[in-house]
Design a protein around this motif. Structure first.
Motif, PDB file in Angstrom:
ATOM      1  N   MET A 150       0.804  -1.220   0.000  1.00 23.47           N
ATOM      2  CA  MET A 150       0.000   0.000   0.000  1.00 23.47           C
ATOM      3  C   MET A 150       0.839   1.275   0.000  1.00 23.47           C
ATOM      4  SD  MET A 150      -2.511  -1.432   2.973  1.00 23.47           S
ATOM      5  CE  MET A 150      -1.078  -2.235   3.727  1.00 23.47           C
ATOM      6  N   ASN A 151       0.331   2.283  -0.687  1.00 19.03           N
ATOM      7  CA  ASN A 151       0.891   3.629  -0.618  1.00 19.03           C
ATOM      8  C   ASN A 151       0.394   4.274   0.669  1.00 19.03           C
ATOM      9  OD1 ASN A 151       1.657   6.293  -0.932  1.00 19.03           O
ATOM     10  ND2 ASN A 151       0.230   6.718  -2.610  1.00 19.03           N
ATOM     11  N   THR A 152       1.315   4.591   1.577  1.00 18.28           N
ATOM     12  CA  THR A 152       0.941   5.233   2.847  1.00 18.28           C
ATOM     13  C   THR A 152       1.618   6.596   3.018  1.00 18.28           C
ATOM     14  OG1 THR A 152       2.706   3.979   3.970  1.00 18.28           O
ATOM     15  CG2 THR A 152       0.467   3.054   4.031  1.00 18.28           C
ATOM     16  N   ASN A 153       2.081   7.180   1.910  1.00 19.75           N
ATOM     17  CA  ASN A 153       2.838   8.445   1.957  1.00 19.75           C
ATOM     18  C   ASN A 153       1.898   9.648   1.890  1.00 19.75           C
ATOM     19  OD1 ASN A 153       5.542   6.990   1.534  1.00 19.75           O
ATOM     20  ND2 ASN A 153       4.403   6.398  -0.293  1.00 19.75           N
ATOM     21  N   ALA A 154       1.072   9.823   2.906  1.00 17.92           N
ATOM     22  CA  ALA A 154      -0.012  10.813   2.855  1.00 17.92           C
ATOM     23  C   ALA A 154       0.498  12.248   2.753  1.00 17.92           C
ATOM     24  CB  ALA A 154      -0.912  10.669   4.087  1.00 17.92           C
ATOM     25  N   LEU A 155       1.564  12.577   3.459  1.00 17.04           N
ATOM     26  CA  LEU A 155       2.020  13.966   3.533  1.00 17.04           C
ATOM     27  C   LEU A 155       2.361  14.527   2.162  1.00 17.04           C
ATOM     28  CD1 LEU A 155       2.674  16.273   5.523  1.00 17.04           C
ATOM     29  CD2 LEU A 155       5.012  15.415   5.607  1.00 17.04           C
ATOM     30  N   GLU A 156       2.966  13.712   1.300  1.00 14.47           N
ATOM     31  CA  GLU A 156       3.365  14.178  -0.026  1.00 14.47           C
ATOM     32  C   GLU A 156       2.173  14.512  -0.921  1.00 14.47           C
ATOM     33  OE1 GLU A 156       6.956  13.767   1.542  1.00 14.47           O
ATOM     34  OE2 GLU A 156       5.388  12.274   1.711  1.00 14.47           O
ATOM     35  N   PHE A 157       1.019  13.966  -0.594  1.00 11.79           N
ATOM     36  CA  PHE A 157      -0.172  14.234  -1.397  1.00 11.79           C
ATOM     37  C   PHE A 157      -1.039  15.329  -0.783  1.00 11.79           C
ATOM     38  CE2 PHE A 157       0.974   9.977  -2.807  1.00 11.79           C
ATOM     39  CZ  PHE A 157       0.826  10.105  -4.176  1.00 11.79           C
ATOM     40  N   HIS A 187       5.313   1.665   2.971  1.00 16.01           N
ATOM     41  CA  HIS A 187       6.579   2.386   3.131  1.00 16.01           C
ATOM     42  C   HIS A 187       6.614   3.082   4.483  1.00 16.01           C
ATOM     43  CE1 HIS A 187      10.254   4.468   2.180  1.00 16.01           C
ATOM     44  NE2 HIS A 187       9.691   5.634   2.419  1.00 16.01           N
ATOM     45  N   VAL A 188       5.588   3.876   4.774  1.00 16.72           N
ATOM     46  CA  VAL A 188       5.515   4.639   6.022  1.00 16.72           C
ATOM     47  C   VAL A 188       4.555   3.952   6.985  1.00 16.72           C
ATOM     48  CG1 VAL A 188       4.881   6.848   7.054  1.00 16.72           C
ATOM     49  CG2 VAL A 188       6.000   6.799   4.816  1.00 16.72           C
ATOM     50  N   GLN A 189       4.977   3.773   8.214  1.00 15.61           N
ATOM     51  CA  GLN A 189       4.161   3.118   9.227  1.00 15.61           C
ATOM     52  C   GLN A 189       3.265   4.132   9.957  1.00 15.61           C
ATOM     53  OE1 GLN A 189       7.258   4.069   9.470  1.00 15.61           O
ATOM     54  NE2 GLN A 189       8.091   4.030  11.552  1.00 15.61           N
ATOM     55  N   PRO A 190       2.167   3.670  10.560  1.00 15.59           N
ATOM     56  CA  PRO A 190       1.313   4.572  11.343  1.00 15.59           C
ATOM     57  C   PRO A 190       2.086   5.299  12.443  1.00 15.59           C
ATOM     58  CG  PRO A 190       0.210   2.484  10.983  1.00 15.59           C
ATOM     59  CD  PRO A 190       1.620   2.307  10.491  1.00 15.59           C
ATOM     60  N   PHE A 191       1.627   6.528  12.720  1.00 18.52           N
ATOM     61  CA  PHE A 191       2.167   7.437  13.734  1.00 18.52           C
ATOM     62  C   PHE A 191       3.474   8.099  13.319  1.00 18.52           C
ATOM     63  CE2 PHE A 191      -0.279   4.357  16.486  1.00 18.52           C
ATOM     64  CZ  PHE A 191      -1.420   5.150  16.512  1.00 18.52           C
ATOM     65  N   ASN A 192       3.968   7.780  12.122  1.00 11.27           N
ATOM     66  CA  ASN A 192       5.049   8.568  11.555  1.00 11.27           C
ATOM     67  C   ASN A 192       4.460   9.867  11.013  1.00 11.27           C
ATOM     68  OD1 ASN A 192       6.865   9.350   9.043  1.00 11.27           O
ATOM     69  ND2 ASN A 192       8.127   8.082  10.372  1.00 11.27           N
ATOM     70  N   VAL A 193       5.241  10.939  10.950  1.00 13.22           N
ATOM     71  CA  VAL A 193       4.738  12.229  10.494  1.00 13.22           C
ATOM     72  C   VAL A 193       4.226  12.165   9.059  1.00 13.22           C
ATOM     73  CG1 VAL A 193       6.993  13.055   9.681  1.00 13.22           C
ATOM     74  CG2 VAL A 193       5.250  14.707  10.418  1.00 13.22           C
ATOM     75  N   GLU A 194       4.736  11.241   8.248  1.00 11.20           N
ATOM     76  CA  GLU A 194       4.314  11.129   6.849  1.00 11.20           C
ATOM     77  C   GLU A 194       2.953  10.428   6.700  1.00 11.20           C
ATOM     78  OE1 GLU A 194       6.000  12.147   4.105  1.00 11.20           O
ATOM     79  OE2 GLU A 194       7.865  12.797   5.053  1.00 11.20           O
ATOM     80  N   ASN A 196      -1.085   9.517   7.461  1.00 15.47           N
ATOM     81  CA  ASN A 196      -2.307  10.249   7.823  1.00 15.47           C
ATOM     82  C   ASN A 196      -2.811   9.696   9.152  1.00 15.47           C
ATOM     83  OD1 ASN A 196      -4.750  11.485   8.110  1.00 15.47           O
ATOM     84  ND2 ASN A 196      -5.603  10.795   6.165  1.00 15.47           N
ATOM     85  N   ASN A 197      -2.331  10.274  10.232  1.00 17.95           N
ATOM     86  CA  ASN A 197      -2.605   9.703  11.546  1.00 17.95           C
ATOM     87  C   ASN A 197      -4.023   9.941  12.040  1.00 17.95           C
ATOM     88  OD1 ASN A 197      -0.078   8.375  12.164  1.00 17.95           O
ATOM     89  ND2 ASN A 197       0.805  10.434  12.082  1.00 17.95           N
ATOM     90  N   ASN A 198      -4.791  10.725  11.299  1.00 17.05           N
ATOM     91  CA  ASN A 198      -6.217  10.846  11.616  1.00 17.05           C
ATOM     92  C   ASN A 198      -6.938   9.511  11.404  1.00 17.05           C
ATOM     93  OD1 ASN A 198      -6.308  13.655  12.256  1.00 17.05           O
ATOM     94  ND2 ASN A 198      -6.150  14.115  10.073  1.00 17.05           N
ATOM     95  N   VAL A 199      -6.374   8.669  10.544  1.00 14.23           N
ATOM     96  CA  VAL A 199      -7.029   7.396  10.229  1.00 14.23           C
ATOM     97  C   VAL A 199      -6.162   6.210  10.639  1.00 14.23           C
ATOM     98  CG1 VAL A 199      -8.307   8.445   8.326  1.00 14.23           C
ATOM     99  CG2 VAL A 199      -6.120   7.320   7.853  1.00 14.23           C
ATOM    100  N   ALA A 200      -5.129   6.440  11.437  1.00 15.66           N
ATOM    101  CA  ALA A 200      -4.185   5.372  11.775  1.00 15.66           C
ATOM    102  C   ALA A 200      -4.877   4.177  12.424  1.00 15.66           C
ATOM    103  CB  ALA A 200      -3.086   5.903  12.683  1.00 15.66           C
ATOM    104  N   ARG A 201      -5.742   4.430  13.387  1.00 14.96           N
ATOM    105  CA  ARG A 201      -6.396   3.326  14.095  1.00 14.96           C
ATOM    106  C   ARG A 201      -7.408   2.611  13.199  1.00 14.96           C
ATOM    107  NH1 ARG A 201      -4.694   3.066  19.130  1.00 14.96           N
ATOM    108  NH2 ARG A 201      -3.695   4.917  20.013  1.00 14.96           N
ATOM    109  N   GLY A 202      -8.102   3.368  12.368  1.00 16.50           N
ATOM    110  CA  GLY A 202      -9.025   2.750  11.426  1.00 16.50           C
ATOM    111  C   GLY A 202      -8.290   1.908  10.396  1.00 16.50           C
ATOM    112  N   PHE A 203      -7.138   2.400   9.955  1.00 20.12           N
ATOM    113  CA  PHE A 203      -6.284   1.664   9.018  1.00 20.12           C
ATOM    114  C   PHE A 203      -5.863   0.327   9.620  1.00 20.12           C
ATOM    115  CE2 PHE A 203      -1.775   0.776   7.939  1.00 20.12           C
ATOM    116  CZ  PHE A 203      -1.875   0.574   6.564  1.00 20.12           C
TER     117      PHE A 203
END
Length: 264
Positions: A150-157, A187-194, A196-203
């Motif tokens: 999965m693409n988890t690089n939310a900050l770049e988008f 690539h990026v794990q939950p709770f990293n700044v990159e 989208n930690n608003n949805v980390a638990r749902g993810f």
């Protein structure tokens, strides 16, 4: 004399290899669509297997020599089914960076797939990744195990793109017949700044709906990590970058899994 000069100019313009395009130009030469081709190889190699061995490697970025050494070291083994590149193929999203790493990794004797990293999105890197490797979200089945990448690089988008893509995840959840085990890869794990930690638990909760999730994999942090981010017994296991000259070797058996750090 004028004709000779004109003829020389025409030859120069026609010689594609002599022209230096813009570093973010997405005109490509060589192999494309690598993930789809290698997924077909992985699924064929692993068909019917109940024990798998695969490698997770980290960010290659500017560490070309170290990545070449990785390929040479892995090619000496005969006990690995496939390799997963955890993303950040490039450093600045430059076309040549992707092509350099593609050509190095193309020397592997075993098939590999590559994830999209946050650095791979810089410039026109996303366009290059889509051409060279394929979709930003993909999955494959190795033996009786489903790998969901999965693409988890939310900050770049700038949160304007579905990252992570819950629709993709839900659709993959419907396609788990015959796969009692799932390995989520990002690539990026939950709770990293990159992320989208608003949805980390749902993810994470949606991942746990997949059958047999024992661990999750990621790259990005450039260090070895083993963390229970949600305190539920499911570790997020991260690999180091290529600069540290090591990789993670996983063995999946019907009774569980184990992994080791291999230095080269």
């Amino acid at each position: 004399m004028k004709r000779v000069i004109l003829y020389g100019i025409v030859l120069l313009l026609c010689g594609c290899d002599l022209i230096e395009y813009h570093p973010y130009d997405v005109r490509l030469h060589g192999e494309t669509g690598i993930n789809a081709k290698n997924i077909a190889r992985i699924e064929e190699i692993c068909e019917g297997k109940d024990t798998l061995r695969f490698v997770l490697m980290g960010d290659s970025q500017r560490w070309y020599d170290e990545t070449e050494d990785f390929v040479k070291a892995l090619n000496k083994r005969d006990d690995v089914d496939f390799v997963i590149h955890g993303g950040d193929i490039s450093d600045f999203g430059l076309t040549k960076e992707f092509l350099w790493v593609r050509d190095i990794m193309g020397k592997l004797k075993v098939p590999y797939v590559a994830l999209l990293g946050n650095h791979d999105i810089l410039g026109n890197g996303m366009d290059v990744f889509l051409k060279v490797y394929g979709k930003e979200n993909f999955s494959f089945k190795a033996g009786n195990t489903k790998f969901v990448c999965m693409n988890t690089n939310a900050l770049e988008f700038d949160y304007s793109h579905p990252v992570p893509d819950f629709t993709f995840m839900y659709n993959e959840l419907q396609d788990t017949v015959g796969c009692p085990r799932t390995v989520p890869v990002m690539h990026v794990q939950p709770f990293n700044v990159e992320f989208n930690n608003n949805v980390a638990r749902g993810f994470h909760a949606l991942l746990l709906e997949f059958p047999g999730v024992e661990f999750c994999l990621h790259a990005h942090s450039h260090t070895l990590l083993h963390e229970e981010l949600f305190e539920d017994g499911i570790p997020y296991i991260g690999c180091a970058a290529m600069k540290d000259k090591n990789y993670l070797l996983f063995t999946l058996t019907p009774g569980g899994y184990e992994y080791e750090v291999v230095y080269y």
